[in-house]
Design a protein around this motif. Structure first.
Motif, PDB file in Angstrom:
ATOM      1  N   GLU A  22      50.597 -25.881  22.623  1.00  0.00           N
ATOM      2  CA  GLU A  22      51.900 -26.554  22.745  1.00  0.00           C
ATOM      3  C   GLU A  22      52.502 -26.910  21.397  1.00  0.00           C
ATOM      4  O   GLU A  22      53.665 -27.308  21.332  1.00  0.00           O
TER       5      GLU A  22
ATOM      6  N   SER B 104      53.114 -40.410  30.393  1.00  0.00           N
ATOM      7  CA  SER B 104      54.451 -39.826  30.395  1.00  0.00           C
ATOM      8  C   SER B 104      54.372 -38.377  29.947  1.00  0.00           C
ATOM      9  O   SER B 104      53.290 -37.869  29.657  1.00  0.00           O
ATOM     10  N   ASP B 105      55.512 -37.715  29.851  1.00  0.00           N
ATOM     11  CA  ASP B 105      55.491 -36.317  29.415  1.00  0.00           C
ATOM     12  C   ASP B 105      55.617 -36.200  27.895  1.00  0.00           C
ATOM     13  O   ASP B 105      56.053 -35.176  27.376  1.00  0.00           O
TER      14      ASP B 105
ATOM     15  N   GLU C  48      57.536 -46.202  31.817  1.00  0.00           N
ATOM     16  CA  GLU C  48      56.344 -45.959  30.999  1.00  0.00           C
ATOM     17  C   GLU C  48      55.686 -47.282  30.616  1.00  0.00           C
ATOM     18  O   GLU C  48      54.453 -47.434  30.713  1.00  0.00           O
TER      19      GLU C  48
ATOM     20  N   LYS D 147      54.845 -35.310  24.286  1.00  0.00           N
ATOM     21  CA  LYS D 147      54.066 -34.174  23.785  1.00  0.00           C
ATOM     22  C   LYS D 147      52.878 -34.613  22.928  1.00  0.00           C
ATOM     23  O   LYS D 147      51.971 -33.818  22.683  1.00  0.00           O
TER      24      LYS D 147
END
Lengths: 485, 540
Positions: free
Chosen positions: A106, A151-152, A427, A154
């Motif tokens: 990623e 949460s998303d 969050e 990274k």
């Protein structure tokens, strides 16, 4: 050679439903690292133990594991008697080997401007990029990141790479927009990532806050953060008035009871001044009882932390100048903070002509009057900006042990920092809930901390009272008085 | 017969260090490319551990001719001159590739790549990124590869090369669980790096087990000069488990001094002209001699001292060294390091032509696994350059090679599988066998060699090869295959050492006196394959 016993987490997803611990006793050479103890277990006890390693010299990042809960490189960490070795908090492939590839794959990659030119950037750019370049991809930061777990986001090293690329004139992509999409504003600035980084890459300060600054100037600031900035510009404070402030409740100079041991300045911070002035009064009272003349300059304003953490830095220099002037005008050489965030900001983001010291640090350093033991079982929440930001963990506990019994819980972020509570309440709530669960596990009757943001936020996720250390200490003094009379 | 996972491609690259990834990036331009890595890509091999630098002629005052001469002289004239010519001519352009792809090398005030002096070179031509040069290159290369169509199989170990109709046709691998994967390709590039983990004290990572020499040799390819093992002069000496950890030549490049326990700069006795920056073979022998003659330190090394340098220079140019020694309680800014030689690099390897092709059809090799570039001693900074120059060439030649019918020989696969199955009934633990091997190699095939000691080590290897290795589970099969490869590589080293009746570069026979210098030696490469062996004679 010496004998060593260690406890290793074993898990084979093909056979086991959950990880379990096994104890092993092995012989290792003096000075052996954790990796060598694992080799010994594999070679002498159980060849089915799975763990990953490669360079053995801290350069490839293959062998990160948790030793006694803390992420470390197995090849660099000394193997000590009785250690517990667990995988990173990343999905486990088997035993100590975790699935690093999803995180490695990623990471953003450079998008070269030209295939023709081969020119290095200027020296100053190279020197800025270099510290961000030494990442060895061990993913220790990913393992400890609270934001990433709920949460998303990274993750820390992804943001590090975005920053490194944004600095590079050879890269043609808009890294700021990419970072914002990757959750740039989701980081709670808890500092856990760089404290576990084997290369000590200061991701929050050198990457995330810097990217947020660029993002701010490119118009990516979250509306709630912009509101806070506007309020600071307008009022000098990051929160609104709802009740009489500490500055209104006190005189500029508060004399101690008895002889003056020392004169200290008191930096109250927005939250304690306006939302929790009674707690601040408790702290002032504790200081007076310990012989401190407490000077509380009327001209002090917001330290600027909410602006720095969210990248809205254009007004920060004004705040710094005004705060420094407020204390120097009164000849103060030591300034006490009771808010973890203000303390960390004054220590790291300011160049102050005076010493800055946390309330608990000051008392532990100078000694403090004995309070009555309150017979309470409490747990202590390490505020991120005190524990990791200022390295202050033992001092509050020293004070607290004189007042109550402590049941410890893991030192993790409550979710209130970095502008996340205002920017991403979902969050913050998820992390707060985790904190609530940990508090419940301790069985404590009360939560003690040293940060107004933590205090406020945790209170919303536990049915136990949450108190500042100063409040409890003052209570101890009052109980002491009662029993004395 | 069990059914195996089949992966077909045009080019198969085995190995994920600097050479392998560079080869894959290049090969991808010509057809489907698969890269198989024993480790996670970017973490294995020696490239990410390479500290010092990359040699390239970048300045007008320097010249490729100078780089060529230094390399040949440093290599005791055993190098293949054609390969050296390619190395020095193309190294600058491959450096430019890295810069285009985003590498962050140190630069001077004019944004030109900074260069420092390294041993055996008359010009400071070693480019660097602090003391993490290889890591910087690896990061750049893996980023670049991620932007191509190269498909990667990570943590898959190749256990044998496949052959079909007289040519290399792919490879058989084992995944983490010990399951077989068959890779079938038109051309195969071996870039598996070195193998000095066959020695007790070594700088190599877990993957430095000589797999490529063994795979190539067993498949019928020829290896040359396998006796030429570089002992890096400066490896850590304590604690026990850290022995051999590389202390980069950049420490001496930056001005580090070597002293014995009496505080004497002993290099004055061995190479008064070049002193600490003599070639590695010379410095290693000098250190070993000091230790053997009783002038070593408490922990059995000599001192390497940078305490006279400004702390800021140590911090910015040698940060990894500083960090590693601090972990073991030594602050190199204020205390000298203790160092001793450590097995570092195999100069020999698969015989290649300038395009990376080996003596076997369809099989290419690049990087440390190949032989001939460095001769009898490698100059510091030439290995990283080699990975890029020959990685690109091998990838290109493999990519341009013709498409063949992608097929494999079921009988070969069945034989290999049977061999693997035998490990389940074996009796010898791989770790124990490796331990005996590496001690014997250090003892008999180390810095100073004699006929009886080499023969003694040969007999130990033969004995160890007769043992049946044991795999407890399918996951442990790879360990058995790796130890088997180490035994093969060790035997190639020892057999080659017995073939060379002279002292040359890193190969020193204490029991032979000779009347010639490296330049006038009557001998060329030693060579070994399953069908022939010998030493080339040179007419001078």
């Amino acid at each position: 050679m010496k004998e060593l016993t260690l406890r290793i987490s074993r898990f084979d997803p093909k056979k086991d439903t959950a990880p379990h611990f096994e104890n092993y006793t092995v012989n290792v050479h003096d000075g052996a690292r954790v990796l060598h103890a694992l080799h010994a277990v594999h070679d002498d006890c159980d060849p089915t133990l799975t763990y990953r390693y490669c360079c053995g010299t801290g350069q490839c990042g293959s062998c990160a594991v948790r030793v006694n809960g803390q992420p470390v490189l197995a090849c660099m960490e000394e193997a000590l008697e009785g250690i517990t070795v667990e995988p990173l908090e990343i999905p486990v492939i088997k035993d100590l080997a975790v699935d690093l590839l999803p995180y490695i794959n990623e990471l953003p990659i450079i998008c070269p401007v030209s295939t023709e030119a081969a020119t290095m950037p200027a020296k100053d750019i190279v020197e800025t990029m270099k510290p961000l370049r030494s990442c060895i991809g061990c993913m220790a930061c990913v393992s400890v990141c609270p934001a990433l777990s709920v949460s998303d986001f990274k993750g820390p090293t992804s943001m590090r790479q975005e920053m490194r690329l944004s600095l590079d004139p050879r890269d043609k992509k808009d890294r700021t927009a990419e970072a914002v999409n990757g959750g740039l504003f989701r980081c709670t600035s808890c500092q856990a990532c760089w404290k576990v980084c084997p290369k000590e890459i200061q991701i929050p300060g050198k990457a995330i806050e810097k990217l947020r600054e660029v993002a701010h100037f490119k118009g990516h600031t979250l509306p709630r953060h912009a509101e806070v900035a506007a309020l600071i510009r307008e009022t000098g404070r990051s929160v609104t008035w709802t009740e009489p402030s500490l500055l209104e409740l006190t005189a500029e100079v508060m004399e101690p009871y008895g002889p003056v041991k020392k004169t200290v300045g008191f930096f109250v911070g927005c939250m304690y001044n306006l939302r929790l002035p009674k707690t601040a009064l408790d702290a002032v009272e504790v200081l007076r009882r310990n012989g401190f003349r407490v000077v509380i300059p009327r001209d002090q304003i917001c330290c600027g932390s909410p602006l720095i953490r969210t990248g809205q830095t254009e007004y920060v220099d004004t705040l710094k100048a005004r705060n420094i002037a407020a204390f120097t005008a009164l000849g103060i050489d030591t300034v006490v903070t009771m808010c973890a965030g203000c303390g960390s900001t004054l220590k790291h983001d300011y160049e102050t002509p005076f010493k800055v010291i946390d309330f608990s640090e000051l008392l532990a350093e100078t000694g403090f009057g004995s309070p009555a033991h309150l017979g309470l079982n409490v747990t202590y929440h390490d505020p991120c900006h005190l524990a990791r930001g200022q390295g202050v963990t033992e001092q509050p506990r020293t004070i607290l042990r004189s007042l109550a019994d402590i049941t410890e819980m893991p030192s993790i972020c409550c979710g209130s920092g970095g502008g996340v509570r205002s920017g991403f309440p979902d969050e913050a709530a998820a992390l707060g809930q985790r904190r609530g669960d940990e508090i419940k596990k301790t069985g404590a009757e009360m939560v003690v901390t040293c940060c107004p943001f933590c205090e406020f936020h945790i209170a919303g996720h536990t049915d136990k009272p949450v108190r500042h250390l100063a409040t409890l200490l003052l209570k101890g003094y009052r109980e002491q008085e009662k029993s004395g009379t | 017969m069990r059914s195996d996972e089949l992966v077909d491609c045009h080019v198969l690259v085995i190995g994920s260090g600097g050479a392998g990834v560079r080869a894959a990036i290049e090969a991808d331009q010509y057809g489907d490319t698969v890269l198989v890595s024993k480790t996670i890509v970017g973490k294995g091999g020696c490239t990410p551990m390479a500290e010092g630098g990359y040699n390239a002629v970048l300045k007008e005052l320097d010249s490729c001719e100078g780089h060529y001469e230094d390399t040949l002289r440093g290599g005791a004239y055993l190098n293949d001159p054609g390969l050296v010519r390619v190395l020095v001519d193309e190294s600058p352009e491959r450096m430019a590739d890295l810069i285009r792809w985003g590498a962050v090398f140190d630069v001077d005030d004019l944004a030109c790549v900074a260069q420092r002096p390294f041993g055996g070179q008359r010009f400071p031509r070693t480019c660097y990124a602090g003391d993490r040069t290889g890591h910087e290159m690896m990061t750049t290369l893996t980023e670049r590869m991620a932007d191509t169509g190269v498909e990667t199989y990570q943590e898959v170990s190749i256990v044998s090369l496949l052959q079909h109709e007289g040519r290399a046709s792919g490879a058989m691998g084992l995944d983490r669980d010990g399951e077989v994967i068959l890779f079938r390709s038109d051309s195969t590039v071996i870039a598996t790096g070195g193998g000095t983990r066959v020695y007790d004290i070594s700088t190599n990572s877990s993957s430095g087990t000589g797999d490529g020499y063994a795979l190539g040799y067993r498949a019928g390819a020829e290896v040359i000069d396998m006796e030429q093992i570089q002992f890096h002069p400066t490896g850590a000496v304590y604690p026990y488990d850290a022995r051999g950890r590389l202390v980069t030549e950049a420490v001496r490049g930056e001005g580090g001094l070597l002293k014995n326990k009496l505080g004497e700069r002993f290099m004055t006795c061995y190479d008064p002209e070049r002193m600490e920056l003599s070639t590695r073979d010379v410095v290693s022998r000098s250190i070993a001699t000091e230790i053997l003659e009783g002038r070593g330190t408490e922990h059995g090394g000599v001192y390497l001292d940078v305490t006279h340098l400004p702390a800021s220079q140590v911090e910015s140019r040698l940060p990894v060294m500083l960090e590693q020694f601090l972990k073991f309680g030594v602050d190199i800014r204020t205390e000298p390091m203790e160092v001793a030689p450590t097995a570092h690099h195999i100069m020999g390897g698969l015989r290649i032509r300038p395009d990376g092709s080996t003596t076997m059809k369809g099989l290419f090799a690049c990087g440390e696994v190949s032989g001939g570039v460095h001769g009898a001693n490698r100059l510091g900074g030439n290995a990283l350059a080699e990975t890029q120059v020959f990685g690109k060439r091998a990838g290109e030649a493999a990519g341009k090679a013709a498409v063949h019918s992608r097929d494999h020989d079921p009988a070969q696969v069945e034989a290999e599988r049977k061999h693997l199955d035998e490990y389940f009934t074996g009796t010898s633990e791989p770790a124990g066998v490796w331990n005996k091997l590496k001690l014997s190699m250090w003892e008999g095939a180390g810095i100073f060699r004699t006929l009886p000691a080499l023969e003694q080590t040969r007999s130990v290897i033969l004995h160890l090869q007769s043992l049946q290795l044991r795999a407890v589970t399918a996951e442990n099969l790879v360990e058995c295959c790796t130890v088997r490869n180490m035994l093969t590589t060790a035997s190639l080293i020892v057999e080659s050492a017995l073939l060379r009746p002279e002292s040359r570069g890193a190969h020193v026979r204490k029991d032979i006196s000779q009347a010639w210098t490296p330049e006038t030696s009557p001998f060329g490469h030693t060579y070994l394959s399953t069908s022939c062996r010998g030493i080339e004679k040179v007419s001078r």
